[in-house]
Design an enzyme around this catalytic site. Structure first.
Site, PDB file in Angstrom:
ATOM      1  N   LYS A  52       0.833  -1.391  -0.190  1.00 22.45           N
ATOM      2  CA  LYS A  52      -0.014  -0.108   0.071  1.00 22.45           C
ATOM      3  C   LYS A  52       0.908   1.174  -0.113  1.00 22.45           C
ATOM      4  O   LYS A  52       0.676   2.264  -0.619  1.00 22.45           O
ATOM      5  CB  LYS A  52      -0.922  -0.021   1.198  1.00 22.45           C
ATOM      6  CG  LYS A  52      -1.566   1.288   1.514  1.00 22.45           C
ATOM      7  CD  LYS A  52      -2.715   1.728   0.726  1.00 22.45           C
ATOM      8  CE  LYS A  52      -3.243   2.943   0.943  1.00 22.45           C
ATOM      9  NZ  LYS A  52      -4.711   3.183   0.309  1.00 22.45           N
ATOM     10  N   CYS A 111      -3.879  10.591   1.554  1.00 25.51           N
ATOM     11  CA  CYS A 111      -3.147   9.522   1.059  1.00 25.51           C
ATOM     12  C   CYS A 111      -1.640   9.982   0.803  1.00 25.51           C
ATOM     13  O   CYS A 111      -0.701   9.666   1.436  1.00 25.51           O
ATOM     14  CB  CYS A 111      -3.687   8.638   0.093  1.00 25.51           C
ATOM     15  SG  CYS A 111      -5.557   8.166   0.461  1.00 25.51           S
TER      16      CYS A 111
HETATM   17  N1  SAJ Z   1      -1.575  15.047  -8.209  1.00 23.65           N
HETATM   18  C1  SAJ Z   1      -0.495  16.023  -9.029  1.00 23.65           C
HETATM   19  N2  SAJ Z   1      -0.185  15.514 -10.160  1.00 23.65           N
HETATM   20  C2  SAJ Z   1      -0.564  14.223 -10.636  1.00 23.65           C
HETATM   21  C3  SAJ Z   1      -1.610  13.536 -10.090  1.00 23.65           C
HETATM   22  C4  SAJ Z   1      -1.962  14.070  -8.762  1.00 23.65           C
HETATM   23  O1  SAJ Z   1      -0.282  17.035  -8.425  1.00 23.65           O
HETATM   24  O2  SAJ Z   1      -0.006  13.772 -11.655  1.00 23.65           O
HETATM   25  C5  SAJ Z   1      -1.980  15.584  -7.200  1.00 23.65           C
HETATM   26  C6  SAJ Z   1      -3.412  15.693  -7.001  1.00 23.65           C
HETATM   27  O3  SAJ Z   1      -3.945  17.314  -7.352  1.00 23.65           O
HETATM   28  C7  SAJ Z   1      -3.827  15.647  -5.379  1.00 23.65           C
HETATM   29  C8  SAJ Z   1      -2.869  14.619  -4.843  1.00 23.65           C
HETATM   30  O4  SAJ Z   1      -1.889  14.505  -5.981  1.00 23.65           O
HETATM   31  O5  SAJ Z   1      -3.725  16.947  -4.605  1.00 23.65           O
HETATM   32  C9  SAJ Z   1      -3.362  13.086  -4.561  1.00 23.65           C
HETATM   33  O6  SAJ Z   1      -4.294  12.961  -5.611  1.00 23.65           O
HETATM   34  P1  SAJ Z   1      -4.440  11.289  -6.551  1.00 23.65           P
HETATM   35  O7  SAJ Z   1      -5.622  11.360  -7.387  1.00 23.65           O
HETATM   36  O8  SAJ Z   1      -3.091  10.965  -6.862  1.00 23.65           O
HETATM   37  O9  SAJ Z   1      -4.615  10.543  -5.313  1.00 23.65           O
HETATM   38  P2  SAJ Z   1      -5.683  10.150  -3.883  1.00 23.65           P
HETATM   39  O10 SAJ Z   1      -4.887  10.659  -2.889  1.00 23.65           O
HETATM   40  O11 SAJ Z   1      -7.047  10.792  -4.272  1.00 23.65           O
HETATM   41  O12 SAJ Z   1      -5.854   8.733  -4.054  1.00 23.65           O
HETATM   42  C10 SAJ Z   1      -4.589   7.719  -3.768  1.00 23.65           C
HETATM   43  C11 SAJ Z   1      -4.582   6.654  -4.893  1.00 23.65           C
HETATM   44  N3  SAJ Z   1      -3.348   6.070  -5.248  1.00 23.65           N
HETATM   45  C12 SAJ Z   1      -2.823   5.809  -6.356  1.00 23.65           C
HETATM   46  O13 SAJ Z   1      -3.222   6.180  -7.183  1.00 23.65           O
HETATM   47  C13 SAJ Z   1      -1.647   4.970  -6.222  1.00 23.65           C
HETATM   48  C14 SAJ Z   1      -5.933   5.809  -4.510  1.00 23.65           C
HETATM   49  O14 SAJ Z   1      -5.852   4.636  -5.308  1.00 23.65           O
HETATM   50  C15 SAJ Z   1      -5.795   5.178  -3.041  1.00 23.65           C
HETATM   51  O15 SAJ Z   1      -6.766   4.489  -2.665  1.00 23.65           O
HETATM   52  C16 SAJ Z   1      -5.662   6.581  -2.002  1.00 23.65           C
HETATM   53  O16 SAJ Z   1      -4.551   7.288  -2.736  1.00 23.65           O
HETATM   54  C17 SAJ Z   1      -5.554   6.054  -0.669  1.00 23.65           C
HETATM   55  O17 SAJ Z   1      -6.453   5.756  -0.220  1.00 23.65           O
HETATM   56  O18 SAJ Z   1      -4.356   5.724  -0.340  1.00 23.65           O
END
Ligand code: SAJ
Length: 433
Positions: free
Chosen positions: A212, A266
């Site tokens: 995870k 996360c």
């Molecule tokens: N972000 C960026 N650049 C990117 C992608 C995201 O700056 O290219 C930022 C987003 O704007 C946001 C943050 O990162 O602020 C996180 O967003 P996210 O969509 O990547 O992730 P979360 O936190 O909503 O969900 C993640 C997911 N993990 C992965 O994709 C590896 C989800 O599958 C998990 O279940 C979740 O964390 C968790 O519960 O751990």
């Protein structure tokens, strides 16, 4: 002989706990959800979802009215009548970026009080590697029952993406680790009932715990690389979005998207769990920690872009109005936990700026608690400097004419800079020229 149906108690009815409880209930299990929050319990018992997530209102209504799901604040009576106990409570980090396991510890004490021979305890909360063996099991054994012999223990992390939780919970692959093969076998059979995705048993508890953390660390570190490349590009006169888009045509390159920082519960927290344990093992996780530092610096980098741009036009920050578009941590959600918008707003207010923020999903109260005043979309666009933080769909139709004072700091790649520049708007942002 009819198959014996497991009776499940789930500790924690939050963003992951409630959908998990509802999905087990939908698949015919008798589920009780335990939560310390009376309001959550009352809401669920009246058939209403306590979280905002597509599909949850209908699902909770259905399973509660069928009698398959109910909620309570009383753990003991629930545990005594169940043979599967699942812990899905939050694990934040404290001010030293170390894990705060108090909710997991408290749930395990509740379970330990009423544990019976034959029970299966499953932990879903995100935890530092080794927590099941070092923290969870000793508490469960406090009344003399022995793990593996008298009761079983498994760890399975939830990996669903907020706003798409029900779909991902029922379609993503799931990883399970057990204290022994019987534990993982029982957990695999159970989760196969709620997901069409592959259910993968890994060697042991600690491997599943680490999987995870690795996933979210991969993403956080990749975003930090994108952010560092973006800042380097800014100083070299290169549009980072153009460059990254072109680089990603390479079949083995997948650089993530730079932006104002990484929020949510996360990515911005989980990597610290690896850093914490790696430090204790005297093997510092330097890259992971540096990636966190870079991502945490991004809101301050945006503040610098704003100040520099305003100064160029003889508008000092302390005599300017700043209109923030979007405070949610990511697009199209109402969740503002760990959002980069908050440190940005605080930095701008600290520098004397008058900060107004709009978000179509986040409440006035949350915005005001960050130190900004809550304004309508049109009012934010009238500020001296308009700053886009979250790529909500509502912002895709912004046009140059709408930026009244012609300064637009756009930190997500959803709009074409040239369209704005052609109309005389100063268009900047993370990774932009
Ligand atoms: N972000 C960026 N650049 C990117 C992608 C995201 O700056 O290219 C930022 C987003 O704007 C946001 C943050 O990162 O602020 C996180 O967003 P996210 O969509 O990547 O992730 P979360 O936190 O909503 O969900 C993640 C997911 N993990 C992965 O994709 C590896 C989800 O599958 C998990 O279940 C979740 O964390 C968790 O519960 O751990």
């Amino acid at each position: 002989m009819a198959e014996k149906i497991d009776k499940i108690t789930i500790f924690g009815l939050g963003h992951i706990g409630l959908p998990t409880a509802a999905l087990f209930a939908k698949n015919g299990f008798n589920v009780v959800g335990v939560d310390i929050n009376q309001k959550t319990v009352d809401k669920v018992n009246s058939g209403v979802s306590s979280i905002m997530e597509p599909g949850m209102d209908e699902l909770v209504k259905e399973v509660v009215s069928k009698g398959n799901l109910r909620a309570t604040t009383q753990s003991s009576e629930a545990s005594k009548n169940s043979n599967v106990l699942i812990v899905i409570v939050p694990t934040p980090v404290d001010e030293n970026k170390c894990s705060d396991l108090s909710a997991v510890i408290s749930a395990c004490h509740m379970i330990g009080n009423d544990l019976k021979k034959g029970d299966l305890v499953i932990i879903e909360s995100t935890i530092p590697p080794g927590t099941c063996e070092d923290v969870v099991i000793p508490i469960l054994e406090k009344n003399g029952l022995k793990s593996s012999i008298d009761f079983k223990v498994a760890y399975t992390p939830e990996r669903a993406l907020p706003n798409n939780t029900l779909f991902e919970m029922t379609h993503n692959a799931r990883v399970i680790g057990g204290i022994d093969s019987e534990s993982s076998k029982r957990a695999v059979l159970l989760y196969e009932k709620i997901t069409e995705g592959k259910v993968i048993a890994v060697k042991n508890l600690v491997t599943a715990e680490m999987v995870k953390l690795m996933e979210n660390t991969f993403r956080d570190t990749n975003i930090a690389l994108a952010n560092e490349l973006a800042m380097a590009c800014e100083s070299m006169g290169i549009d980072a979005i153009d460059a990254i888009t072109a680089a990603n045509y390479h079949p083995r390159v997948n650089i993530h998207t730079p932006g104002p920082g990484v929020g949510g519960h996360c990515l911005s927290i989980d990597p610290y769990f690896i850093v914490e344990i790696a430090d204790k093992k005297d093997n510092p996780a330097v890259l992971i920690k540096t990636a966190r530092d870079i991502n945490e610096h991004m809101p301050y980098h945006v503040a610098e872009i704003i100040k520099k741009t305003l100064a160029e036009f003889n508008k000092p920050l302390n005599k300017s109005t700043i209109g923030i578009l979007g405070v949610a941590y990511k697009a199209n959600v109402a969740d503002a936990r760990e959002t980069p918008a908050e440190p940005l707003i605080r930095a701008l207010c600290g520098g004397g700026g008058e900060v107004m923020a709009h978000d179509p999903h986040v409440s006035r109260e949350i915005i005001e608690n960050m130190g900004a005043s809550f304004v309508e979309f049109e009012k934010a666009l009238k500020c001296d400097c308009v700053v886009l933080i979250t790529d909500h769909e509502e912002y895709y139709n912004i046009t140059p004419e709408m930026i009244e004072n012609s300064i637009f700091i756009c930190n997500r790649p959803i709009l074409d800079p040239e369209e704005f520049r052609k109309q005389g708007v100063i268009f900047r942002g993370v990774g932009r020229l």
